[in-house]
Design a protein around this motif. Structure first.
Motif, mmCIF file in Angstrom:
data_model
loop_
_atom_site.group_PDB
_atom_site.id
_atom_site.type_symbol
_atom_site.label_atom_id
_atom_site.label_comp_id
_atom_site.label_asym_id
_atom_site.label_seq_id
_atom_site.Cartn_x
_atom_site.Cartn_y
_atom_site.Cartn_z
ATOM 1 N N CYS A 9 -27.153 48.327 77.628
ATOM 2 C CA CYS A 9 -26.238 48.715 75.977
ATOM 3 C C CYS A 9 -26.783 49.820 75.315
ATOM 4 C CB CYS A 9 -27.535 47.339 75.153
ATOM 5 S SG CYS A 9 -27.932 45.349 75.357
ATOM 6 N N THR A 10 -27.404 49.963 75.947
ATOM 7 C CA THR A 10 -27.840 52.024 76.050
ATOM 8 C C THR A 10 -26.822 52.537 76.351
ATOM 9 O OG1 THR A 10 -30.189 51.278 76.372
ATOM 10 C CG2 THR A 10 -29.729 54.183 76.447
ATOM 11 N N PHE A 11 -25.734 52.168 77.927
ATOM 12 C CA PHE A 11 -24.597 53.160 77.818
ATOM 13 C C PHE A 11 -23.395 52.662 77.097
ATOM 14 C CE2 PHE A 11 -27.458 54.332 81.506
ATOM 15 C CZ PHE A 11 -26.676 56.398 81.072
ATOM 16 N N MET A 12 -23.351 51.226 77.127
ATOM 17 C CA MET A 12 -22.066 51.041 75.973
ATOM 18 C C MET A 12 -22.450 51.271 75.198
ATOM 19 S SD MET A 12 -22.212 46.286 77.410
ATOM 20 C CE MET A 12 -19.843 46.388 76.374
ATOM 21 N N ILE A 13 -22.775 51.203 73.972
ATOM 22 C CA ILE A 13 -23.510 51.709 72.959
ATOM 23 C C ILE A 13 -23.405 52.883 73.120
ATOM 24 C CG2 ILE A 13 -24.724 52.303 71.028
ATOM 25 C CD1 ILE A 13 -25.829 48.985 71.521
ATOM 26 N N ASP A 44 -41.470 38.534 68.627
ATOM 27 C CA ASP A 44 -41.072 38.355 67.046
ATOM 28 C C ASP A 44 -40.588 39.062 66.340
ATOM 29 O OD1 ASP A 44 -42.949 39.298 66.246
ATOM 30 O OD2 ASP A 44 -44.402 37.282 65.547
ATOM 31 N N GLN A 45 -40.174 40.633 66.572
ATOM 32 C CA GLN A 45 -39.462 41.904 65.869
ATOM 33 C C GLN A 45 -38.962 42.180 67.370
ATOM 34 O OE1 GLN A 45 -40.446 42.595 62.698
ATOM 35 N NE2 GLN A 45 -42.526 41.163 62.720
ATOM 36 N N PRO A 46 -37.976 42.864 67.059
ATOM 37 C CA PRO A 46 -37.184 43.681 66.996
ATOM 38 C C PRO A 46 -37.701 44.466 68.013
ATOM 39 C CG PRO A 46 -36.134 43.575 64.815
ATOM 40 C CD PRO A 46 -37.453 43.012 64.845
ATOM 41 N N PHE A 47 -37.609 45.066 69.339
ATOM 42 C CA PHE A 47 -38.079 45.514 70.234
ATOM 43 C C PHE A 47 -37.039 46.678 70.854
ATOM 44 C CE2 PHE A 47 -37.081 43.030 74.210
ATOM 45 C CZ PHE A 47 -36.459 42.188 73.611
ATOM 46 N N LEU A 48 -35.915 46.391 71.313
ATOM 47 C CA LEU A 48 -35.016 46.767 72.685
ATOM 48 C C LEU A 48 -34.500 47.712 72.072
ATOM 49 C CD1 LEU A 48 -32.139 43.968 71.921
ATOM 50 C CD2 LEU A 48 -33.510 45.222 74.258
ATOM 51 N N ALA A 49 -34.414 48.279 71.183
ATOM 52 C CA ALA A 49 -34.483 50.323 70.784
ATOM 53 C C ALA A 49 -35.089 50.862 71.079
ATOM 54 C CB ALA A 49 -34.181 50.592 69.195
ATOM 55 N N GLN A 50 -36.870 50.149 70.855
ATOM 56 C CA GLN A 50 -37.962 51.010 71.669
ATOM 57 C C GLN A 50 -37.626 51.424 73.495
ATOM 58 O OE1 GLN A 50 -40.379 48.582 69.040
ATOM 59 N NE2 GLN A 50 -41.798 49.487 69.152
ATOM 60 N N VAL A 51 -37.252 49.789 73.756
ATOM 61 C CA VAL A 51 -36.683 49.576 75.128
ATOM 62 C C VAL A 51 -35.660 50.679 75.475
ATOM 63 C CG1 VAL A 51 -36.356 48.285 77.242
ATOM 64 C CG2 VAL A 51 -37.585 47.373 75.797
ATOM 65 N N ALA A 52 -34.284 50.922 75.231
ATOM 66 C CA ALA A 52 -33.372 52.051 75.025
ATOM 67 C C ALA A 52 -34.171 53.748 75.084
ATOM 68 C CB ALA A 52 -32.514 51.722 74.009
ATOM 69 N N VAL A 60 -36.953 54.298 76.288
ATOM 70 C CA VAL A 60 -37.292 54.823 77.743
ATOM 71 C C VAL A 60 -35.419 55.110 78.396
ATOM 72 C CG1 VAL A 60 -38.605 54.421 80.349
ATOM 73 C CG2 VAL A 60 -38.931 53.236 77.423
ATOM 74 N N VAL A 61 -34.948 54.517 79.043
ATOM 75 C CA VAL A 61 -33.685 54.340 79.170
ATOM 76 C C VAL A 61 -33.111 55.966 79.115
ATOM 77 C CG1 VAL A 61 -31.054 53.329 79.381
ATOM 78 C CG2 VAL A 61 -32.786 51.716 79.622
ATOM 79 N N ILE A 62 -33.098 56.483 78.089
ATOM 80 C CA ILE A 62 -32.732 57.169 77.497
ATOM 81 C C ILE A 62 -33.193 58.475 78.040
ATOM 82 C CG2 ILE A 62 -32.180 58.771 75.890
ATOM 83 C CD1 ILE A 62 -31.620 56.445 73.943
ATOM 84 N N ASP A 63 -34.350 58.453 77.754
ATOM 85 C CA ASP A 63 -35.751 59.484 78.906
ATOM 86 C C ASP A 63 -35.379 59.845 79.965
ATOM 87 O OD1 ASP A 63 -38.226 60.952 78.084
ATOM 88 O OD2 ASP A 63 -39.052 59.500 79.412
ATOM 89 N N GLN A 64 -35.182 58.626 80.720
ATOM 90 C CA GLN A 64 -34.611 58.411 81.666
ATOM 91 C C GLN A 64 -33.570 59.080 82.602
ATOM 92 O OE1 GLN A 64 -35.260 53.867 83.265
ATOM 93 N NE2 GLN A 64 -36.800 54.622 85.425
ATOM 94 N N MET A 65 -32.305 58.940 82.154
ATOM 95 C CA MET A 65 -31.158 59.269 82.534
ATOM 96 C C MET A 65 -30.910 60.716 81.758
ATOM 97 S SD MET A 65 -30.562 54.982 83.550
ATOM 98 C CE MET A 65 -29.471 55.620 84.722
ATOM 99 N N GLY A 66 -31.680 60.718 80.346
ATOM 100 C CA GLY A 66 -30.500 61.835 79.980
ATOM 101 C C GLY A 66 -30.694 63.791 80.778
ATOM 102 N N ALA A 80 -28.551 63.452 73.205
ATOM 103 C CA ALA A 80 -27.680 63.388 72.400
ATOM 104 C C ALA A 80 -27.179 62.778 71.463
ATOM 105 C CB ALA A 80 -26.115 63.910 72.757
ATOM 106 N N LYS A 81 -26.489 61.594 71.699
ATOM 107 C CA LYS A 81 -26.643 60.320 70.683
ATOM 108 C C LYS A 81 -27.447 59.239 70.493
ATOM 109 C CE LYS A 81 -21.621 59.955 72.854
ATOM 110 N NZ LYS A 81 -21.526 59.395 74.265
ATOM 111 N N GLU A 82 -29.186 59.498 70.755
ATOM 112 C CA GLU A 82 -30.205 58.492 70.941
ATOM 113 C C GLU A 82 -30.072 58.100 69.308
ATOM 114 O OE1 GLU A 82 -34.062 60.453 72.488
ATOM 115 O OE2 GLU A 82 -34.770 58.953 72.356
ATOM 116 N N ALA A 83 -30.544 58.436 68.870
ATOM 117 C CA ALA A 83 -30.596 58.465 67.222
ATOM 118 C C ALA A 83 -29.202 57.250 67.060
ATOM 119 C CB ALA A 83 -30.397 59.544 65.671
ATOM 120 N N TYR A 84 -28.626 57.629 67.276
ATOM 121 C CA TYR A 84 -27.648 56.708 66.761
ATOM 122 C C TYR A 84 -27.450 55.284 67.619
ATOM 123 C CZ TYR A 84 -22.421 54.438 67.527
ATOM 124 O OH TYR A 84 -21.520 53.316 67.610
#
Ligand code: GLY
Length: 350
Positions: A284-288, A320-328, A330-336, A344-348
């Motif tokens: 999802c991180t990379f597709m978005i 029971d709450q949205p969580f995927l953005a917080q997981v993403a 880490v993805v951005i941190d690791q691969m950025g 550069a597009k993290e907030a988006y």
């Protein structure tokens, strides 16, 4: 054998082929530029399709890439394996070296052996090689390069013929498999069958353009396209028997565990769900990041489906709450550091 992080392996690969006269080319977007036959990029060679076909000229004849890929639809679809399988992903990085009418089988095989055995130090007693049914030349070259004759095996079209889709560039291929089980238990029969034999690198000897009616038209020049799985190399060079235990995935799964407030035993009990969420968060991180938005059709539907699967697995482990953005994050941190557009597009993306 060298011990390298995932980021280091990617760089090592690109540097090796740059030292051997290859142009280091950036990954293309996951969204194919102008190719109606393809929903999402599924191989390193996609961005070079027209170069292989002789329709586009580049000012280099050798290239190397680490390509963002997705295999969730069409000819190459691994979605159902994600979670239970130790090595399949929706999103992954494919390492590649390419020759556009420059070198062919001899150099492709020599460089593959040199990189794996001489440079990275993979033990030859764990490597198996496969060639297409009647490819005597590839068989001979592997043996001349150093492979034991009994470790070079012939397979048919299903395993050793590669094409990116129903049409387009294709040809016989030669794969390298790594055996990670007990040394004295390996048998030729296990290759392409048992999980202990990990396909790590595919060398495609591109020779034809497949037409819709099945005709094979020779390419302007014999060429080379290779695909190596970065996450699989990481599992070997980090001494892990599955990709999800490497540094490409552990920090993501740690974040999921921390957010879910679960014990190690709970994480283990939900292992497949953790793996799928980690995989899907990367996808999802990379597709978005590449501009896809969730929707009802085509690649937008793929993104929506993956988001929903991640959310559903999250719900099943107790979110029971949205969580995927917080997981993403880490993805951005690791691969950025390599994919600099991500920070550069993290907030988006979040
Ligand atoms: N194009 C080579 C592979 O995907 O295996």
């Amino acid at each position: 054998m060298k011990s390298l992080s995932t980021n280091e392996i990617r760089q090592y690969w690109l540097d090796y082929f740059a030292d051997h006269g290859h142009m280091v080319v950036g990954s293309s977007s996951l969204v194919p530029a102008d190719d109606p036959t393809l929903l999402l990029i599924n191989a390193g060679m996609n961005q070079f399709k027209d170069t292989f076909l002789g329709l586009e000229k580049r000012d280099y004849k050798r290239a190397t890439t680490s390509q963002k890929c997705m295999r969730v639809s069409g000819k190459h679809n691994d979605l159902d394996n994600v979670g239970p399988s130790p090595r399949h992903h929706t999103f992954f990085e494919m390492l590649g070296n390419f020759s556009f009418g420059d070198y062919f089988k001899q150099d492709a095989i020599t460089m593959a052996w040199d990189l794996l055995v001489n440079k990275l130090g993979l033990p030859v007693e764990r490597l198996w090689f496969t060639v297409y049914t009647d490819d005597d030349e590839a068989m001979r070259l592997w043996i001349e390069t150093g492979a034991a004759p009994e470790r070079v095996l012939r397979f048919g079209k299903k395993d050793n013929w590669w094409s990116m889709g129903d049409t387009g560039p294709c040809g016989p291929c030669s794969e390298i498999h790594y055996y990670w089980g007990d040394l004295d238990k390996q048998v030729a029969d296990g290759v392409n069958k048992d999980d202990e034999y990990l396909e790590i690198w595919n060398l495609v000897f591109m020779q034809y353009d497949a037409k819709a009616d099945g005709t094979l038209v020779p390419l302007p020049a014999p060429s080379v396209d290779t695909g190596g799985g970065l996450e699989r190399f990481a599992s070997i060079l980090q001494g892990k028997d599955n990709n999800y235990d490497t540094d490409a995935f552990v920090p993501i799964m740690d974040r999921i565990q921390q957010l879910a407030g679960q014990s190690d035993a709970e994480r283990q009990a939900n292992l497949y769900r953790y793996r799928a969420i980690a995989d899907h968060a990367r996808a999802c991180t990379f597709m978005i990041g590449d501009g896809v938005l969730p929707g009802n059709e085509g690649r937008s539907y793929v993104l929506r489906m993956i988001l929903r699967r991640a959310a559903r697995f999250g719900k099943l482990i107790g979110f029971d709450q949205p969580f995927l953005a917080q997981v993403a994050e880490v993805v951005i941190d690791q691969m950025g550091s390599h994919y600099t557009d991500l920070p550069a597009k993290e907030a988006y993306i979040l």
